[in-house]
Design a protein around this motif. Structure first.
Motif, PDB file in Angstrom:
ATOM      1  N   VAL A  14       0.683  -1.224  -0.255  1.00 48.03           N
ATOM      2  CA  VAL A  14       0.063  -0.209   0.160  1.00 48.03           C
ATOM      3  C   VAL A  14       1.042   1.282   0.097  1.00 48.03           C
ATOM      4  CG1 VAL A  14      -1.673  -1.062   1.310  1.00 48.03           C
ATOM      5  CG2 VAL A  14      -0.128  -0.071   2.519  1.00 48.03           C
ATOM      6  N   GLU A  15       0.272   2.126  -0.320  1.00 44.80           N
ATOM      7  CA  GLU A  15       1.115   3.694  -0.384  1.00 44.80           C
ATOM      8  C   GLU A  15       1.355   4.005   1.036  1.00 44.80           C
ATOM      9  OE1 GLU A  15       2.352   5.209  -2.928  1.00 44.80           O
ATOM     10  OE2 GLU A  15       2.039   3.669  -4.348  1.00 44.80           O
ATOM     11  N   ASP A  16       2.460   4.576   1.338  1.00 44.23           N
ATOM     12  CA  ASP A  16       2.850   5.158   2.638  1.00 44.23           C
ATOM     13  C   ASP A  16       2.693   6.443   2.521  1.00 44.23           C
ATOM     14  OD1 ASP A  16       3.712   5.642   5.284  1.00 44.23           O
ATOM     15  OD2 ASP A  16       5.799   4.935   4.964  1.00 44.23           O
ATOM     16  N   SER A  64       4.006  -9.115 -15.097  1.00 41.82           N
ATOM     17  CA  SER A  64       2.749  -9.685 -14.737  1.00 41.82           C
ATOM     18  C   SER A  64       2.687 -10.731 -13.676  1.00 41.82           C
ATOM     19  CB  SER A  64       1.711  -9.974 -15.831  1.00 41.82           C
ATOM     20  OG  SER A  64       2.295 -11.198 -16.241  1.00 41.82           O
ATOM     21  N   PHE A  65       1.775 -11.245 -13.149  1.00 45.03           N
ATOM     22  CA  PHE A  65       1.759 -12.274 -12.230  1.00 45.03           C
ATOM     23  C   PHE A  65       2.261 -13.608 -12.896  1.00 45.03           C
ATOM     24  CE2 PHE A  65      -0.203 -16.018  -9.878  1.00 45.03           C
ATOM     25  CZ  PHE A  65       0.470 -15.642  -8.729  1.00 45.03           C
ATOM     26  N   ARG A  66       2.024 -13.886 -14.240  1.00 43.05           N
ATOM     27  CA  ARG A  66       2.377 -14.794 -14.846  1.00 43.05           C
ATOM     28  C   ARG A  66       3.869 -15.078 -14.811  1.00 43.05           C
ATOM     29  NH1 ARG A  66      -0.171 -13.673 -20.593  1.00 43.05           N
ATOM     30  NH2 ARG A  66      -0.323 -11.687 -19.420  1.00 43.05           N
ATOM     31  N   ASP A  67       4.697 -14.040 -14.571  1.00 44.04           N
ATOM     32  CA  ASP A  67       5.991 -14.161 -14.642  1.00 44.04           C
ATOM     33  C   ASP A  67       6.748 -14.773 -13.029  1.00 44.04           C
ATOM     34  OD1 ASP A  67       6.043 -12.951 -17.064  1.00 44.04           O
ATOM     35  OD2 ASP A  67       6.317 -11.144 -16.254  1.00 44.04           O
ATOM     36  N   ALA A  68       5.881 -14.890 -12.165  1.00 39.78           N
ATOM     37  CA  ALA A  68       6.238 -15.419 -10.957  1.00 39.78           C
ATOM     38  C   ALA A  68       6.916 -16.833 -10.905  1.00 39.78           C
ATOM     39  CB  ALA A  68       5.099 -15.462  -9.898  1.00 39.78           C
ATOM     40  N   ARG A  69       6.470 -17.568 -12.046  1.00 34.40           N
ATOM     41  CA  ARG A  69       6.978 -18.893 -12.131  1.00 34.40           C
ATOM     42  C   ARG A  69       8.674 -18.909 -12.300  1.00 34.40           C
ATOM     43  NH1 ARG A  69       5.050 -24.007 -15.275  1.00 34.40           N
ATOM     44  NH2 ARG A  69       6.784 -25.294 -15.159  1.00 34.40           N
ATOM     45  N   ASN A  84      12.311  -6.947  -8.689  1.00 28.56           N
ATOM     46  CA  ASN A  84      11.903  -5.395  -8.711  1.00 28.56           C
ATOM     47  C   ASN A  84      10.590  -5.369  -9.293  1.00 28.56           C
ATOM     48  OD1 ASN A  84      11.644  -2.801  -9.565  1.00 28.56           O
ATOM     49  ND2 ASN A  84      13.441  -2.913 -10.808  1.00 28.56           N
ATOM     50  N   LEU A  85       9.454  -5.069  -8.566  1.00 28.40           N
ATOM     51  CA  LEU A  85       8.176  -5.147  -8.662  1.00 28.40           C
ATOM     52  C   LEU A  85       7.527  -3.741  -9.229  1.00 28.40           C
ATOM     53  CD1 LEU A  85       6.571  -7.325  -5.628  1.00 28.40           C
ATOM     54  CD2 LEU A  85       7.371  -8.003  -7.852  1.00 28.40           C
ATOM     55  N   THR A  86       8.555  -2.620  -9.416  1.00 25.81           N
ATOM     56  CA  THR A  86       7.965  -1.406  -9.848  1.00 25.81           C
ATOM     57  C   THR A  86       7.483  -1.282 -11.466  1.00 25.81           C
ATOM     58  OG1 THR A  86      10.396  -0.973 -10.888  1.00 25.81           O
ATOM     59  CG2 THR A  86      10.206  -0.346  -8.452  1.00 25.81           C
ATOM     60  N   LEU A  87       7.521  -2.301 -12.081  1.00 25.67           N
ATOM     61  CA  LEU A  87       6.863  -2.401 -13.356  1.00 25.67           C
ATOM     62  C   LEU A  87       5.250  -2.653 -13.144  1.00 25.67           C
ATOM     63  CD1 LEU A  87       9.714  -3.460 -15.703  1.00 25.67           C
ATOM     64  CD2 LEU A  87       9.090  -1.111 -15.269  1.00 25.67           C
ATOM     65  N   MET A  88       5.055  -3.420 -12.236  1.00 26.57           N
ATOM     66  CA  MET A  88       3.907  -4.040 -12.107  1.00 26.57           C
ATOM     67  C   MET A  88       2.744  -3.136 -11.637  1.00 26.57           C
ATOM     68  SD  MET A  88       4.910  -7.693 -10.636  1.00 26.57           S
ATOM     69  CE  MET A  88       3.374  -8.483 -10.814  1.00 26.57           C
ATOM     70  N   GLU A  89       1.529  -3.532 -11.805  1.00 29.96           N
ATOM     71  CA  GLU A  89       0.201  -2.889 -11.241  1.00 29.96           C
ATOM     72  C   GLU A  89       0.168  -3.284  -9.840  1.00 29.96           C
ATOM     73  OE1 GLU A  89      -1.930  -0.889 -12.661  1.00 29.96           O
ATOM     74  OE2 GLU A  89      -0.782  -0.836 -14.224  1.00 29.96           O
ATOM     75  N   ALA A  91      -2.176  -4.486  -7.648  1.00 26.46           N
ATOM     76  CA  ALA A  91      -2.733  -5.616  -7.227  1.00 26.46           C
ATOM     77  C   ALA A  91      -1.671  -6.989  -7.796  1.00 26.46           C
ATOM     78  CB  ALA A  91      -4.064  -5.769  -8.057  1.00 26.46           C
ATOM     79  N   ASP A  92      -1.449  -6.831  -9.108  1.00 27.66           N
ATOM     80  CA  ASP A  92      -0.316  -7.849  -9.368  1.00 27.66           C
ATOM     81  C   ASP A  92       0.867  -8.025  -8.225  1.00 27.66           C
ATOM     82  OD1 ASP A  92      -2.165  -9.081 -11.156  1.00 27.66           O
ATOM     83  OD2 ASP A  92      -1.013  -7.912 -12.824  1.00 27.66           O
ATOM     84  N   ALA A  93       1.543  -6.854  -8.209  1.00 30.56           N
ATOM     85  CA  ALA A  93       2.665  -6.709  -7.125  1.00 30.56           C
ATOM     86  C   ALA A  93       2.263  -7.329  -5.808  1.00 30.56           C
ATOM     87  CB  ALA A  93       2.845  -5.471  -6.949  1.00 30.56           C
ATOM     88  N   LYS A  94       1.046  -7.205  -5.407  1.00 32.76           N
ATOM     89  CA  LYS A  94       0.701  -7.734  -4.129  1.00 32.76           C
ATOM     90  C   LYS A  94       0.653  -9.501  -4.121  1.00 32.76           C
ATOM     91  CE  LYS A  94      -2.742  -8.103  -0.530  1.00 32.76           C
ATOM     92  NZ  LYS A  94      -3.971  -7.960  -0.075  1.00 32.76           N
ATOM     93  N   ARG A  95       0.061  -9.918  -5.357  1.00 29.83           N
ATOM     94  CA  ARG A  95       0.097 -11.419  -5.557  1.00 29.83           C
ATOM     95  C   ARG A  95       1.340 -11.908  -5.604  1.00 29.83           C
ATOM     96  NH1 ARG A  95      -3.577 -12.375 -10.775  1.00 29.83           N
ATOM     97  NH2 ARG A  95      -3.316 -14.752  -9.819  1.00 29.83           N
ATOM     98  N   VAL A  96       2.287 -11.322  -6.247  1.00 27.56           N
ATOM     99  CA  VAL A  96       3.710 -11.709  -6.419  1.00 27.56           C
ATOM    100  C   VAL A  96       4.467 -11.841  -4.899  1.00 27.56           C
ATOM    101  CG1 VAL A  96       5.873 -11.135  -7.489  1.00 27.56           C
ATOM    102  CG2 VAL A  96       3.975 -11.143  -8.838  1.00 27.56           C
ATOM    103  N   VAL A  97       4.191 -10.681  -4.427  1.00 30.63           N
ATOM    104  CA  VAL A  97       4.412 -11.061  -2.803  1.00 30.63           C
ATOM    105  C   VAL A  97       3.997 -11.989  -1.964  1.00 30.63           C
ATOM    106  CG1 VAL A  97       4.784  -9.416  -0.578  1.00 30.63           C
ATOM    107  CG2 VAL A  97       5.385  -8.340  -2.931  1.00 30.63           C
TER     108      VAL A  97
END
Length: 144
Positions: A14-16, A64-69, A84-89, A91-97
């Protein structure tokens, strides 16, 4: 700010909005026409140097989340991974985390936040040390 909100902000989920610590003013780059491609940009350090035993570290910038593999395969092979999740939306960044948290739990590794939306995943046999000197403080320029 509540403790759950602080933890979410620390993980970059989330944004701080607490301006006491830092100022995050930056311009978001415009999306390119090729942003739909799902191949992550990855770099893996070259093989170990012959003089000493060195570790390889992978850097992955998923789009995207598809790249988590790719992250999971590198981590499962015992390679530390910088995500480096700076390129992701967000919602997708949260899923990858969340995916990375499952990886480190299942493989007994650890996760460290390096910067906003940048994380270091380390396998169980890897130790992270900080950059502080532990020996005598003889300066580089001390010529006595």
């Amino acid at each position: 700010m509540g403790s759950v909100r602080k933890a979410s902000a620390w993980l970059g989920l989330v944004e701080d909005n607490d301006e006491r610590y830092y100022d995050d003013e930056y311009a978001d780059g415009a999306e390119s026409a090729d942003s739909w491609k799902s191949e992550p940009r990855m770099r893996v350090a070259p093989e170990a140097a012959p003089e000493r035993q060195a570790r390889r570290i992978a850097t992955v910038s998923p789009e995207s989340f598809r790249d988590a593999r790719a992250i999971g395969e590198l981590f499962r092979a015992g390679t530390p991974v910088i995500m480096n999740l700076t390129l992701m939306e967000p919602a997708d960044a949260k899923r990858v985390v969340d995916f990375a948290a499952g990886l480190i739990f299942g493989l007994r590794g650890s996760i460290e936040r390096v910067a906003t939306r940048v994380f270091l995943l380390t396998p169980a046999d890897t130790q992270i040390v900080n950059g502080e000197a532990t020996g005598p403080q003889d300066g580089f320029f001390n010529q006595s």
